[in-house]
Scaffold this active site. Sequence first.
Site, PDB file in Angstrom:
ATOM      1  N   GLN A  95       0.826  -1.205   0.000  1.00 23.19           N
ATOM      2  CA  GLN A  95       0.000   0.000   0.000  1.00 23.19           C
ATOM      3  C   GLN A  95       0.857   1.250   0.000  1.00 23.19           C
ATOM      4  O   GLN A  95       2.079   1.205   0.113  1.00 23.19           O
ATOM      5  CB  GLN A  95      -0.918  -0.024   1.224  1.00 23.19           C
ATOM      6  CG  GLN A  95      -0.166  -0.176   2.543  1.00 23.19           C
ATOM      7  CD  GLN A  95      -1.087  -0.436   3.735  1.00 23.19           C
ATOM      8  OE1 GLN A  95      -1.105   0.369   4.671  1.00 23.19           O
ATOM      9  NE2 GLN A  95      -1.830  -1.540   3.706  1.00 23.19           N
ATOM     10  N   HIS A  97       0.287   5.719   1.157  1.00 20.08           N
ATOM     11  CA  HIS A  97      -0.592   6.761   1.692  1.00 20.08           C
ATOM     12  C   HIS A  97      -0.273   8.090   1.008  1.00 20.08           C
ATOM     13  O   HIS A  97       0.876   8.371   0.695  1.00 20.08           O
ATOM     14  CB  HIS A  97      -0.400   6.917   3.194  1.00 20.08           C
ATOM     15  CG  HIS A  97      -0.523   5.634   3.959  1.00 20.08           C
ATOM     16  ND1 HIS A  97      -1.688   4.899   3.997  1.00 20.08           N
ATOM     17  CD2 HIS A  97       0.372   4.955   4.701  1.00 20.08           C
ATOM     18  CE1 HIS A  97      -1.502   3.826   4.742  1.00 20.08           C
ATOM     19  NE2 HIS A  97      -0.258   3.824   5.174  1.00 20.08           N
ATOM     20  N   HIS A 171       4.802   0.277   0.785  1.00 18.47           N
ATOM     21  CA  HIS A 171       5.186  -0.482   1.975  1.00 18.47           C
ATOM     22  C   HIS A 171       4.183  -1.584   2.277  1.00 18.47           C
ATOM     23  O   HIS A 171       3.044  -1.558   1.826  1.00 18.47           O
ATOM     24  CB  HIS A 171       5.307   0.450   3.190  1.00 18.47           C
ATOM     25  CG  HIS A 171       4.019   1.089   3.609  1.00 18.47           C
ATOM     26  ND1 HIS A 171       3.568   2.250   3.036  1.00 18.47           N
ATOM     27  CD2 HIS A 171       3.089   0.740   4.540  1.00 18.47           C
ATOM     28  CE1 HIS A 171       2.402   2.586   3.598  1.00 18.47           C
ATOM     29  NE2 HIS A 171       2.095   1.683   4.518  1.00 18.47           N
ATOM     30  N   ARG A 191      -4.452   0.629  -1.682  1.00 18.16           N
ATOM     31  CA  ARG A 191      -3.880  -0.704  -1.876  1.00 18.16           C
ATOM     32  C   ARG A 191      -3.400  -0.867  -3.310  1.00 18.16           C
ATOM     33  O   ARG A 191      -4.122  -0.607  -4.258  1.00 18.16           O
ATOM     34  CB  ARG A 191      -4.932  -1.793  -1.587  1.00 18.16           C
ATOM     35  CG  ARG A 191      -5.251  -1.987  -0.141  1.00 18.16           C
ATOM     36  CD  ARG A 191      -6.038  -3.285   0.080  1.00 18.16           C
ATOM     37  NE  ARG A 191      -6.797  -3.166   1.308  1.00 18.16           N
ATOM     38  CZ  ARG A 191      -8.104  -2.935   1.359  1.00 18.16           C
ATOM     39  NH1 ARG A 191      -8.811  -2.861   0.254  1.00 18.16           N
ATOM     40  NH2 ARG A 191      -8.704  -2.803   2.528  1.00 18.16           N
TER      41      ARG A 191
END
Length: 313
Positions: A95, A97, A171, A191
């Site tokens: 995933q 962010h 990560h 994801r």
Amino acid sequence: MAEPLFLKSVMQEKIWGGNRLETEFGYDIPSQTTGEYWAISAHPNGVSLVANGRYEGTPLDTLYAEHRELFGNSESPVFPLLTKILDANDWLSVQVHPDDAYGLEHEGELGKTECWYIIAADEGAEIIYGHEAQSRTELAQMIEDKEWDRLLTRVPVKAGDFFFVPSGTMHAIGKGIMILETQQSSDTTYRVYDFERKDDKGNLRELHIQQSVDVMTIGEVANSHPDTIELADARLTTYVSNEFFTVYKWVIHGELAMNKQADYYLLSVLDGQGELEIDGQIYHLKKGVHFILTSDCQDWIFRGHLEMIVSHP
């Protein structure tokens, strides 16, 4: 009178969760697939309650909104940090962010820069930390072609390791790892790959390929370098300090008097037991306890044998 805020917090069940939050920390867990304990949280998806003192029973988001003086009169509209303990009984999804600008524009909340302290790791445990693509075009193509072995950078881990994971970092936390995560107060995750797993209804979990390619950082991830001070009765390590948070590990073996150097502190006891003295009051500390030293806590004394991860904005 100044007093610490001890917290009662929310468990989150996850497809990859296990039972180590119970076996390692003695927490009551809702099931054998409990993945996260949102130990210090004012995020709407899992708000901590104050468990002691004059604010007992108050949700942390309400306390932050109504008593900003306890938090240095912070100008952040939301409580800025979130502390979690994660039990990865299986791989989390690969995933990424977003940063604040992308998160606020597309999701209506902050982005997510985070960091991990490895509490425990099974023999041979690994994380994914970065990727090998040299451009955004190559990244998109490798994802489309499912070239995961070529794309993903795997790093072996052991207990006591620390990783800084800025927004935009590809990560994943691997199987058999337990971490304490300090992060911005955000729950936005894109994801990229989920190992073709299906949920309990037989459906593949949603992927967010376009968003992931949009926000992914190209180039090597730079981890932080710890800086440690050795004292007679303590070892104080600074792991990372940036615009989002400063994170420390404080190891006490004896007695340590301290005074306030930041507006407020978030503390998690990862091992040992001891006590905290503030204004002549004694508070007992043990493994698994999480608390906040608010702005009105000017100085304090720790006694005993304690291993804590500490953070502040």
